[in-house]
Write an enzyme that holds these catalytic residues in place. Structure first.
Site, PDB file in Angstrom:
ATOM      1  CG  ASP A   1      73.641  65.013  16.742  1.00  0.00           C
ATOM      2  OD1 ASP A   1      74.878  65.014  16.587  1.00  0.00           O
ATOM      3  OD2 ASP A   1      72.989  63.978  16.930  1.00  0.00           O
TER       4      ASP A   1
ATOM      5  CD  GLU B   1      79.214  66.430  12.215  1.00  0.00           C
ATOM      6  OE1 GLU B   1      79.338  66.345  13.449  1.00  0.00           O
ATOM      7  OE2 GLU B   1      78.178  66.067  11.607  1.00  0.00           O
TER       8      GLU B   1
ATOM      9  CG  ASP C   1      77.726  59.145  17.364  1.00  0.00           C
ATOM     10  OD1 ASP C   1      77.351  59.851  18.315  1.00  0.00           O
ATOM     11  OD2 ASP C   1      77.181  59.172  16.250  1.00  0.00           O
TER      12      ASP C   1
END
Length: 723
Positions: free
Chosen positions: A439, A442, A503
């Site tokens: 996860d 970024e 998401d």
């Protein structure tokens, strides 16, 4: 990046003419004329035009007003040529061997034949040509029939328009003398552009500005991207890989409808140009940056998750409920709550809530479940590893050697950091964990200093690739098979599957954005991709979740995840039945899924496939972005041409627009005429599939013969079958 190319303090160098060229070495020099942007007033309109400039640099004898700078062509395959252009007389070091974007050495091809005239130098292969026109300087790309596919723009192209567009150029910034290049090519009437990564806007990028900069867009509903990729292709038969990790803004006819303007932070233009149809171009591109390796059979099953399961008992209860409700499934995912403190990643199961994690993992495995765990590469000041990372310089640093952020960000360009990180993952895999969720990734500091010696200008976009690689290899080296579940990516990340769409909003827009993003990522070299069925942000409304289910189960990988409840038995009995039907459909289709996945892995093709990849000569297929091919033979939603057989009812549909009523599973699922689709009896997990009972079902309307693919566990490669 486009704003940098409108700054009056910058100096502009426009590609003007070919100063010299050696056809035997395919190297030469381009003369770049010096310009400035000058204000121009016409009645009540103020604008800016490029105007020739005489430098005031001191000492003037030491600099060239109009420099001659290197251009080099290298031939990679009969379909691929590499064009490199410098903005400085100092050639950069050849770092191809260390470049994480490449999957290996860049090949060399000797089939291109050179010719030269007073006007141009040309190289041809059996698939097309690249021509360097001497004055005005141009790159011209043609297909095998001599048709111009695209060409670079020159200053004289402004003569026929009042819009004085900057042509192929680079800038020297007035602020710090740094350089950035701006390749500019023609965009033809009717031309369509695809690719650029997991983009959630319209698949056709013409009319858009696409920002190739890794970001967390908070979901698939904006123009930001978790997974930008500096690669695109045109319906005219060419593609371009911008070999850079610097930020870029691709203006595909947004500011001027006749130009593709590639505003790059990089000082070098290093482009790979591909010739062919979409399948050819994807194959060529993934030959350079890597193809997605084939994944284990169990990964194609159902992944059950929510944010989050907090205990050993909760995970075991979910597994038991799946079996009790006869819902085929293969993976239980523990998200952020398996640590002692929710979200505080320390690679250890909470001792009070997971009293015996090894026993739990063994019990789940015995019941046919693999386990996936969440983690991330950022460490808060309260994390027990924070001081160790800082004291040992394993984090990304700022110009003072300190912290760019309050959190420590793992510097994955540092091999000491990579080893530390992989050792932590190895411990979990050795306990029996099957996959790790990769996860975030970024937020690598743009102003950070990295162990590679580079700043975030070049390392920010590379960070997801380094992150994907380090985690995937840690899983592979300890489990024998590499499986991650990643959100961020860059060119080359497809070598470390698999990735999911982030998401999503729990509404129709979220579902539409996910579909566009998955199709676009598949057009950027990624074979495998998934998404959160029903969306992530809040509890999904039942009607949306129902309609999302077939999209989820007819994707390469299938996961239920998001705000609870995601488990079907907590929603309603009828929804549980709907969930089961979709899961059983995929598990019955598992031989088809597995064989198609292997074929995609071999050829760099996506499982979730835009229609035009399969039907490039159907003009209508290039317009469709709310339907897709699931592999090569199953269409999810109707197509405008050919005969198709409804997967659920067996009804045959002729070509043209159709009104089709959805079946029991709320989705249109059609099979190509002449398809041979392998099925097996439904099993509750992939390890229980009885491959000896595989049945080849023929879908035939007018076809004389039906064809399909077979690939079973243990087979060396995919096989074609006919019936």
């Amino acid at each position: 990046m486009s704003g940098d190319f409108n700054d009056l303090s910058n100096t502009y160098f426009l590609a003007d003419s070919l100063a010299d060229f050696n056809t035997s070495t395919a190297t030469g020099h381009v003369n770049w004329k010096r310009y400035r942007l000058s204000p121009r007033q016409a009645f009540n309109l103020n604008g800016y035009w490029p105007v020739r400039m005489q430098m005031l640099d001191f000492p003037e004898t030491q600099y060239d007003n109009d420099p001659n700078l290197c251009i080099q062509l290298r031939f990679v395959s009969p379909r691929t040529v590499r064009v490199t252009m410098l903005t400085t007389p100092v050639a950069p070091k050849d770092e191809d061997a260390q470049d994480p974007m490449f999957c290996g050495p860049v090949p060399t091809d000797h089939s291109w034949k050179a010719s030269s005239t007073a006007y141009a130098v040309c190289y041809k292969s059996q698939y097309g040509s690249i021509e360097i026109q001497k004055y005005p300087w141009r790159l011209v790309i043609r297909d095998a029939n001599g048709r111009v596919l695209t060409r670079s723009r020159s200053i004289i192209d402004n003569d026929s328009t009042q819009v004085k567009l900057l042509p192929f150029s680079f800038i020297k910034r007035g602020s710090d003398n740094s350089r950035s290049i701006n390749p500019v090519f023609f965009l033809s009437p009717g031309e369509r552009i695809y690719g650029c990564g997991e983009s959630f806007t319209s698949l056709n990028k013409v009319g858009q500005k696409v920002h190739l900069y890794v970001t967390d867009p908070q979901g698939p509903e904006t123009d930001g991207m978790y997974k930008p990729v500096p690669f695109y292709f045109s319906n005219r038969g060419y593609g371009i890989f911008m070999h850079t990790s610097a930020p870029a803004t691709c203006d595909f006819g947004a500011s001027y409808i006749g130009a593709q303007r590639l505003f790059m932070a990089d000082e070098t233009m290093d482009f790979f140009i591909f010739l062919g149809e979409p399948k050819d171009i994807l194959d060529e591109y993934t030959n350079l940056t890597g193809k997605s390796p084939m994944l284990p059979l169990w990964t194609f099953g159902t992944w059950m998750s929510r944010i989050t399961y907090f205990s050993q008992q909760e995970g075991l209860d979910i597994a038991a409920k799946l079996r009790e409700n006869r819902i085929p499934a293969d993976v239980i995912h523990f998200d952020t709550g398996w640590f002692g403190v929710d979200w505080q990643c320390d690679y250890e199961f909470a001792h009070d809530r997971f009293p015996n994690p090894v026993a739990m993992l063994k019990k789940l495995k015995k019941e046919g479940f693999h386990t996936c765990l969440w983690q991330l590469p950022y460490f808060t000041p309260k994390n027990r590893y924070f001081k160790e990372l800082v004291d040992n310089n394993m984090h990304v640093r700022n110009a003072m050697g300190g912290m760019p952020y309050e959190d420590a960000v793992l510097d994955l360009s540092n091999q000491q950091t990579v080893k530390w990180y992989q050792d932590k993952i190895a411990h979990l895999i050795q306990q029996g964990v099957g996959a790790i969720k990769c996860d975030f990734g970024e937020a690598a500091p743009f102003n950070g200093l990295y162990a590679s010696g580079r700043t975030g200008l070049y390392e920010h976009n590379l960070y997801p690739l380094r992150y994907n690689k380090a985690l995937w290899e840690a899983v592979r080296d300890n489990a024998g098979e590499g499986v991650i579940w990643a959100r961020s990516a860059w060119a080359g990340s497809q070598r470390y599957p698999l990735h999911w769409g982030g998401d999503a909003a729990t509404n129709d827009i979220g579902m539409m954005g996910d579909l566009r993003g998955g199709l676009s990522l598949g057009l950027s070299g990624f074979s495998f991709w998934s998404h959160d069925m029903g969306g992530f942000v809040t509890a999904s409304p039942e009607d949306i979740y129902r309609r999302w289910l077939p999209f989820g189960f007819l994707s390469s990988h299938t996961r239920a995840h998001g705000a609870p409840p995601t488990e079907p038995w907590l929603i309603s009995e009828s929804f549980t039945d709907a969930f089961r039907r979709c899961a059983e459909m995929k598990y019955a289709l598992m031989p088809y899924v597995y064989a198609q996945a292997k074929d995609c892995s071999n050829r760099g093709l996506p499982m979730l496939r835009a229609l035009f990849v399969e039907f490039p000569h159907d003009a209508g297929a290039w317009l469709v972005e709310d339907e897709y091919m699931f592999g090569s033979q199953i269409l999810v939603a109707p197509l405008m041409e050919g005969k198709w057989i409804d997967y659920q009812t067996g009804k045959v549909y002729e070509g043209g627009y159709q009104h089709i009523t959805a079946g029991e599973i709320p989705c249109i699922i059609l099979v190509r005429d002449g398809s041979l689709i392998p099925h097996v009896p439904v099993a509750q997990s992939t390890d229980k599939i009885d491959w000896s009972k595989m049945e080849l079902k023929a879908y035939k309307a007018d076809a004389a013969v039906c064809e399909g693919l077979i690939f079973k566990p243990g087979d060396a490669d995919v096989q074609s079958v006919r019936k």
